[in-house]
Design an enzyme around this catalytic site. Structure first.
Site, PDB file in Angstrom:
ATOM      1  N   CYS A 130       0.819  -1.213   0.000  1.00  0.00           N
ATOM      2  CA  CYS A 130       0.000   0.000   0.000  1.00  0.00           C
ATOM      3  C   CYS A 130       0.855   1.266   0.000  1.00  0.00           C
ATOM      4  O   CYS A 130       0.539   2.224  -0.719  1.00  0.00           O
ATOM      5  CB  CYS A 130      -0.959   0.001   1.189  1.00  0.00           C
ATOM      6  SG  CYS A 130      -2.279  -1.218   1.041  1.00  0.00           S
ATOM      7  N   HIS A 133       2.142   1.633  -3.536  1.00  0.00           N
ATOM      8  CA  HIS A 133       1.029   1.947  -4.439  1.00  0.00           C
ATOM      9  C   HIS A 133       0.623   3.417  -4.301  1.00  0.00           C
ATOM     10  O   HIS A 133       0.499   4.129  -5.300  1.00  0.00           O
ATOM     11  CB  HIS A 133      -0.143   1.018  -4.092  1.00  0.00           C
ATOM     12  CG  HIS A 133      -1.395   1.269  -4.864  1.00  0.00           C
ATOM     13  ND1 HIS A 133      -1.798   0.455  -5.897  1.00  0.00           N
ATOM     14  CD2 HIS A 133      -2.354   2.224  -4.747  1.00  0.00           C
ATOM     15  CE1 HIS A 133      -2.952   0.907  -6.375  1.00  0.00           C
ATOM     16  NE2 HIS A 133      -3.309   1.978  -5.686  1.00  0.00           N
ATOM     17  N   GLU A 134       0.424   3.875  -3.064  1.00  0.00           N
ATOM     18  CA  GLU A 134      -0.052   5.243  -2.843  1.00  0.00           C
ATOM     19  C   GLU A 134       1.041   6.282  -3.112  1.00  0.00           C
ATOM     20  O   GLU A 134       0.751   7.360  -3.628  1.00  0.00           O
ATOM     21  CB  GLU A 134      -0.633   5.406  -1.438  1.00  0.00           C
ATOM     22  CG  GLU A 134      -1.765   4.446  -1.086  1.00  0.00           C
ATOM     23  CD  GLU A 134      -2.989   4.473  -2.010  1.00  0.00           C
ATOM     24  OE1 GLU A 134      -3.056   5.285  -2.956  1.00  0.00           O
ATOM     25  OE2 GLU A 134      -3.890   3.654  -1.780  1.00  0.00           O
ATOM     26  N   ILE A 135       2.283   5.973  -2.783  1.00  0.00           N
ATOM     27  CA  ILE A 135       3.372   6.913  -3.080  1.00  0.00           C
ATOM     28  C   ILE A 135       3.573   7.012  -4.589  1.00  0.00           C
ATOM     29  O   ILE A 135       3.815   8.108  -5.116  1.00  0.00           O
ATOM     30  CB  ILE A 135       4.665   6.534  -2.315  1.00  0.00           C
ATOM     31  CG1 ILE A 135       4.450   6.808  -0.813  1.00  0.00           C
ATOM     32  CG2 ILE A 135       5.867   7.310  -2.851  1.00  0.00           C
ATOM     33  CD1 ILE A 135       5.549   6.271   0.100  1.00  0.00           C
TER      34      ILE A 135
END
Length: 165
Positions: A130, A133-135
């Site tokens: 996560c 993915h988010e970065i």
């Protein structure tokens, strides 16, 4: 708290790098609360400010019922393990489709909380996936860009079919 509209793929704003947060105030805390509410309504386990059209480096993850949701402001990966894992990924901006993405098994990040305090965090497994993915999203890299061209094209066609109803 407000549920905000989610930016849908292929909106070009999803490809823009988000700007660093420089002011840690009530507006930032409100944004973090809105992100949490919007993510839960989606539903999802992670969301960035970019997903609601706000170009700021803010991520909310809610992965553990015991720990609860966490907000990461200006997160950066400072170390990644050489070991890799494959995990099923999707996005609140592209609901209904997912695919396997290869990521580092463990990462160390640095980030700020909503009050501006700096923290390190080491994670593995789902939380590490996560974070990456988010970065990526904060850097303007939408998750499907991690897929092969063939897998990406198939996934986009599937999403378009679902979106048409």
């Amino acid at each position: 708290m407000t549920i905000r509209p989610i930016v849908r793929y292929p909106d070009p704003r999803l490809a823009l790098p988000a700007q660093p947060v420089t002011v840690f105030d009530d507006a930032l805390r409100d944004l973090a609360r809105d992100l949490l509410e919007t993510m839960h309504a989606a539903p999802g386990i992670g969301i960035t400010a970019s997903h609601i059209g706000v170009s700021l480096r803010v991520v909310v993850l809610d992965l553990d019922p015991i720990d609860g949701a966490r907000t990461y402001v200006n997160p950066e990966i400072i170390w990644a393990s050489p070991e890799m894992i494959v995990h099923q990924e999707g996005s609140v901006s592209m609901p209904g489709v997912s695919d396997e993405v290869r990521r580092h098994a463990r990462v160390r990040i640095s980030y700020h909380d909503v009050d501006g305090n700096s923290h390190p965090e080491e994670s593995e497994g789902l939380r590490a996936v996560c974070h990456q993915h988010e970065i990526d999203q904060l850097n303007g890299l939408f998750w499907i860009q991690r897929l092969s061209r063939l897998k990406r094209e198939r996934l986009i066609k599937r999403f378009e079919k679902i979106s048409r109803g």
